[in-house]
Design a protein around this motif. Structure first.
Motif, short mmCIF file in Angstrom:
data_model
loop_
_atom_site.label_atom_id
_atom_site.label_comp_id
_atom_site.label_asym_id
_atom_site.label_seq_id
_atom_site.Cartn_x
_atom_site.Cartn_y
_atom_site.Cartn_z
N LYS A 71 0.80 -1.10 0.10
CA LYS A 71 -0.08 0.11 0.05
C LYS A 71 0.71 1.13 -0.05
O LYS A 71 0.42 2.47 -0.26
CB LYS A 71 -0.89 -0.05 1.24
CG LYS A 71 -1.96 -0.98 1.15
CD LYS A 71 -2.95 -1.14 2.26
CE LYS A 71 -3.58 -2.37 2.42
NZ LYS A 71 -4.55 -2.77 1.39
N TRP A 72 2.12 0.95 0.04
CA TRP A 72 2.98 2.24 0.38
C TRP A 72 3.06 3.17 -0.90
O TRP A 72 3.14 4.54 -0.88
CB TRP A 72 4.46 2.03 1.03
CG TRP A 72 3.96 1.91 2.38
CD1 TRP A 72 3.88 0.66 3.02
CD2 TRP A 72 4.01 2.95 3.42
NE1 TRP A 72 3.82 0.76 4.51
CE2 TRP A 72 4.07 2.18 4.63
CE3 TRP A 72 4.60 4.24 3.45
CZ2 TRP A 72 4.26 2.96 5.97
CZ3 TRP A 72 4.61 5.01 4.47
CH2 TRP A 72 4.42 4.36 5.91
N ASP A 73 3.03 2.64 -2.17
CA ASP A 73 3.30 3.44 -3.51
C ASP A 73 2.12 4.32 -3.55
O ASP A 73 2.32 5.50 -3.85
CB ASP A 73 3.44 2.42 -4.58
CG ASP A 73 4.51 1.50 -4.41
OD1 ASP A 73 5.61 1.56 -4.68
OD2 ASP A 73 4.24 0.20 -3.97
N SER A 74 0.83 3.90 -3.28
CA SER A 74 -0.04 4.78 -3.60
C SER A 74 -0.26 5.84 -2.45
O SER A 74 -0.75 7.07 -2.87
CB SER A 74 -1.66 3.98 -3.72
OG SER A 74 -1.78 3.24 -2.41
N LEU A 75 0.04 5.39 -1.21
CA LEU A 75 0.16 6.28 -0.16
C LEU A 75 0.98 7.47 -0.48
O LEU A 75 0.86 8.56 -0.32
CB LEU A 75 0.37 5.83 0.96
CG LEU A 75 -0.01 6.05 2.36
CD1 LEU A 75 -1.58 6.34 2.54
CD2 LEU A 75 0.41 5.33 3.50
N CYS A 76 2.18 7.04 -1.14
CA CYS A 76 3.32 8.13 -1.13
C CYS A 76 2.86 8.94 -2.60
O CYS A 76 3.14 10.16 -2.42
CB CYS A 76 4.60 7.45 -1.45
SG CYS A 76 6.06 8.39 -2.18
N ALA A 77 2.08 8.42 -3.29
CA ALA A 77 1.83 9.23 -4.75
C ALA A 77 1.01 10.32 -4.02
O ALA A 77 0.87 11.46 -4.67
CB ALA A 77 0.96 8.37 -5.60
N ALA A 78 0.08 9.81 -3.02
CA ALA A 78 -0.95 11.18 -2.84
C ALA A 78 -0.25 11.78 -1.67
O ALA A 78 -0.72 13.13 -1.70
CB ALA A 78 -2.26 10.29 -1.99
N LEU A 79 0.71 11.63 -1.03
CA LEU A 79 1.04 12.37 0.20
C LEU A 79 2.66 12.90 -0.06
O LEU A 79 3.08 13.90 0.72
CB LEU A 79 1.04 11.72 1.65
CG LEU A 79 -0.44 11.14 1.84
CD1 LEU A 79 -0.25 10.26 3.24
CD2 LEU A 79 -1.38 12.34 2.05
#
Lengths: 478, 420
Positions: A71-79
């Protein structure tokens, strides 16, 4: 005020839960005892997103580790926090250790962890020439990454707040009482009432559970010391290096951080004192002796900073996540490694538990997942820098000369929530470089005073009694 | 305040000096003296003058001006000359990068990002203080642990105080000066702790800053642990064994809210590294010729960026030379290259410059590794000079005249300090 959910604890777990719950039509408040979120255990985290194959599949840790990892890739993309999948190598010195690598490979593949392979010495020398030549094989896991854990906390909470979550800092919970419709929290701030309480209190989670009358577990803090090395060593090691546990060490790592410094550690020692974040001579010796076995070129002479943190380990060594005998009181406790990796998966699990416990979870249609991008001026190409600084010359005024952080970035950090020197440091890196704040501290203090409209004597290192300077005429503490 | 306007920046300069402290100002004057036309000094602070502004004590200029000045007075004398010579000074500006074609990327607080070109560059970035991380003091990480220079800035430039009761680790000159300064401000200084068996600052500072104020100096002692979660509450101090490790049985605690660190200076060579000039692992500064030229063509260096000096007068003298040679370089009058390499031998940590010429007189700066009395300094077999004592904390300066080298035909000279 009445809330649906009170989250106790603003570490990466509390912040991830807050941001996850912000997706729903809920009134949520997060209470943090420190002056800023992420200032406890999360600040001292090693910042590793584990590849997914280390923990056993029959534990909660093992399940949530791999789920969280993805889940970290999408989290990083948003934040927009610092995150990169740089991969990891677990190294073997003996045929027995090599057999352990084979077992890790098999169990990792069974979990679905992708890309695992064993590297023979020739490949290893080519990819990581500075590792010890006594290493006979290594397990490469490309799914491992590094993240700036404090940045993750800051941006998770920024996103949560932007979507309606309330945050109270300097709020130490003292009493929890259960009434007809839910819970009342009393502490070092106004009383808070809510239907649910989520206990994400880290090393104090057992104390908070006891306040709720469900003191069914005990946290035994395990201290880890970490040592940061000069940026001169950037690229010396490209991946996270794990030794296999030996008789003397449970695994001291070499971690190329997202920002290009090498970090070595952590130690793992039980401590009775929940405020013990001291670094020690034996700890330092242990770290450097152990690391030199794997990467012989690393020396304590390159050390620029050291710190320690406490892992919130519970008896049984697994995560404790779920409802309790106290209605509406949910534990998210015992979150030790790989807690950071698992955090996004833990947050989703908490949302499911709340639904199971009767919370009406209606998704908000106006949820905004992204926060405005953070400018990292020093990393931009020259023409982009010229353009930005042409529009706002504060991008041209240097605040931190080691990390080349500008006044504009510092002011932005203040407006995004930094109100201490450490708050600026962990948002912008001003003060994290080789001069350790010798140059920038005064500039940061002036900017904090100016932007917050307070006297410079009120600026603290990290809140509470951590004052930096006092007025000449003051006899007593400022 | 002297402040240039970036909009008036020329695209190309004869000489650009990175750093406007005592080294940079002297270098600019040297370049002008040798006929360089367009000269620019870049400084990151709001005023040029460097660390001198916060050094409000006297003791500067005894060699150079033959009188005792304060730091600001010393800076002012140089600034006036720089103004008079119409040298451009651009403050609030940081040299972010220099490339091999001697293009400089400037970050300016007024104008943003600018790129300029230079026919010659003088590196004059000075030094920074070593911090806690470099010596790994165990314990907590509270507020109140700061370098002596930061405390000096807080007190002397801004008029605030760093605490109430202080312990000082390290006997470097800034720490000694601050022991006295804090005492005068009513802050109690419980002691100065030095891990080495000898002091690290100038003898005159030991006398005038410690002895005169009854501040104890503990040699072969260190701070073994820092206590306090938010602000320093106390420190544990202890004598050290032969391996410089604290002896636990002999440790004691001192209540204090401030720990000043005066544990040495590190030449500030980030730009030099980016540029790719070769550094000396002992000095941590560029390897320089007798004209203070680095291993890169047209790039000169002077002052603390090359090696740590103990007197500003020598910083000025060395940097003036660097500037003069930058001036000679851009006007096409560069002197012939050096033909003799100096190699540090017995009880010599380093020598600057690293090479000399048999045709010109030279001032050689060196530091010894350990104290010695009644000794001699020897340059191979060509020159011997008697010294009554040497200390690591005090730089040794020596002039070598070409006449001594008339009959020397080798390409290297060993420099030794030996007992007589």
């Amino acid at each position: 005020m009445n809330y649906d959910v009170t989250i106790i604890g603003g570490g990466v777990i509390g912040c991830a839960i807050a941001r996850e719950l912000a997706r729903y039509r809920l009134g949520v408040i997060l209470l943090e005892k420190e002056c800023e979120v992420g200032f406890g255990t999360s600040k001292s985290n090693s910042g590793i997103i584990h590849a997914g194959h280390h923990s056993a599949t029959d534990t909660l840790k093992g399940r949530l580790e791999w789920a969280g990892n993805q889940k970290w890739d999408s989290l990083c993309a948003a934040l927009g926090f610092g995150f990169e999948r740089i991969g990891e190598l677990t190294v073997a010195f003996t045929p027995e250790e090599r057999a352990t690598l084979e077992r890790l490979l098999t169990s990792g593949r069974a979990k679905g962890v992708s890309g695992l392979e064993i590297w023979e010495p020739a490949r290893l020398r080519r990819e990581e020439p500075n590792l010890s030549h006594d290493i006979i094989a290594a397990l490469h896991a490309p799914t491992a990454g590094v993240v700036n854990p404090y940045e993750a906390c800051f941006t998770l909470i920024e996103s949560a707040r932007a979507n309606g979550v309330h945050v109270a800092v300097d709020y130490r919970v003292e009493v929890l009482s259960r009434g007809e419709d839910g819970w009342t929290v009393k502490g070092t701030g106004p009383d808070v009432a809510s239907r649910f309480v989520v206990n994400a209190a880290g090393i104090f989670a057992d104390k908070v559970a006891a306040m709720a009358g469900v003191g069914t577990f005990r946290i035994h803090p395990r201290k880890g010391e970490e040592y940061l090395l000069d940026k001169r060593l950037r690229g010396f090691v490209k991946r996270i290096i794990f030794p296999l546990p030996t008789a003397t060490s449970k695994g001291i790592l070499v971690i190329p951080t997202f920002d290009g410094t090498l970090m070595v550690g952590p130690t793992a020692h039980e401590t009775e004192d929940r405020s013990d974040i001291t670094t020690t001579l034996p700890g330092s010796d242990e770290v450097f002796e152990s690391v030199r076995r794997v990467v012989p070129g690393i020396s304590e002479r390159d050390c620029i900073a050291e710190f320690a943190g406490l892992r919130a380990a519970a008896e049984g060594e697994d995560f404790i996540i779920g409802p309790t005998a106290a209605k509406g009181f949910i534990n998210v406790a015992g979150i030790q490694s790989p807690g950071l990796t698992a955090a996004p998966a833990i947050a989703e699990m908490v949302a499911e538990i709340l639904a199971d416990e009767g919370m009406d979870m209606v998704a908000r249609d106006d949820f905004v997942p992204a926060v405005p991008p953070h400018v990292r001026f020093a990393t931009l190409p020259l023409d982009e820098q010229v353009r930005l600084a042409g529009d706002d010359p504060r991008y041209g005024r240097i605040v931190c000369r080691c990390e080349h952080i500008s006044e504009r970035e510092t002011v932005d950090a203040i407006h995004r929530g930094a109100h201490t020197l450490d708050g600026i440091k962990f948002r912008t890196r001003a003060g994290m470089g080789r001069c350790q704040g010798g140059f920038c501290s005064w500039r940061c203090m002036e900017l904090l005073a100016r932007e917050r409209g307070v006297p410079i004597t009120e600026i603290t290192k990290r809140g509470g009694g951590s004052w930096v300077i006092r007025r000449r005429e003051d006899g007593e503490k400022p | 305040m002297i402040t240039g306007q970036a909009t008036q920046l020329k695209g190309r300069y004869d000489v650009v000096v990175a750093g406007g402290g005592p080294a940079g100002l002297a270098a600019a004057l040297g370049a002008r003296e040798q006929g360089a036309q367009r000269i620019l000094v870049v400084d990151r602070e709001r005023e040029a003058g460097g660390i001198l502004w916060q050094c409000i004590h006297a003791g500067f200029g005894l060699h150079h001006f033959k009188e005792e000045l304060t730091g600001p007075e010393y800076a002012q004398r140089y600034l006036e000359q720089v103004l008079e010579k119409e040298i451009d000074v651009l403050t609030d500006t940081f040299v972010a990068d220099i490339d091999r074609d001697r293009r400089l990327k400037l970050m300016t607080g007024r104008e943003g990002i600018r790129v300029i070109e230079a026919n010659a560059v003088v590196l004059a970035m000075g030094a920074r203080e070593r911090t806690r991380g470099a010596v790994r003091i165990p314990g907590t990480r509270p507020a109140g642990v700061m370098t002596a220079g930061f405390a000096q800035k807080v007190v002397n430039l801004h008029g605030y105080l760093p605490g109430r009761r202080a312990v000082i680790l390290g006997s470097g000159d800034i720490g000694l000066i601050m022991a006295r300064r804090l005492t005068l401000e009513g802050i109690e200084v419980a002691g100065v702790f030095e891990i080495m068996p000898h002091a690290n600052g100038l003898s005159r500072n030991i006398v005038q800053c410690l002895h005169d104020f009854d501040i104890p100096l503990y040699l072969s002692h260190t701070v073994a642990e820092i206590h306090g979660r938010e602000r320093v509450e106390k420190v544990t101090v202890a004598p050290v064994d032969a391996q410089m490790r604290p002896i636990p049985g002999k440790a004691w605690d001192i209540d204090c809210d401030t720990l000043l660190l005066s544990i040495g200076l590190i030449p500030e060579n980030e730009l030099s590294r980016q540029l790719g000039v070769r550094l000396d692992p002992v000095t941590n500064g560029p390897i320089v010729s007798s004209g203070m030229e680095t291993t890169m063509d047209g790039v000169f260096a002077g002052g603390n960026v090359v090696h740590i000096h103990d007197l500003v007068d020598f910083v000025s003298q060395e940097s003036l030379l660097a500037g003069r040679n930058a001036g000679l370089y851009v006007t096409g009058n560069r002197p012939p290259t050096d033909n003799i390499r100096l190699s540090p031998g017995e009880n010599v940590a380093y020598c600057v410059p690293h090479t000399i010429s048999s045709e010109r007189p030279h001032t050689i700066y060196l530091r010894v590794r350990r104290p010695m009395e009644k000794c001699s300094i020897r340059f191979g077999t060509v020159l011997e000079k008697k010294l009554s004592y040497v200390f690591p904390a005090e730089m040794v300066t020596l002039t070598v005249q070409p006449k001594f080298l008339e009959n020397f035909h080798g390409d290297a000279l060993s420099v030794d300090v030996v007992a007589r």
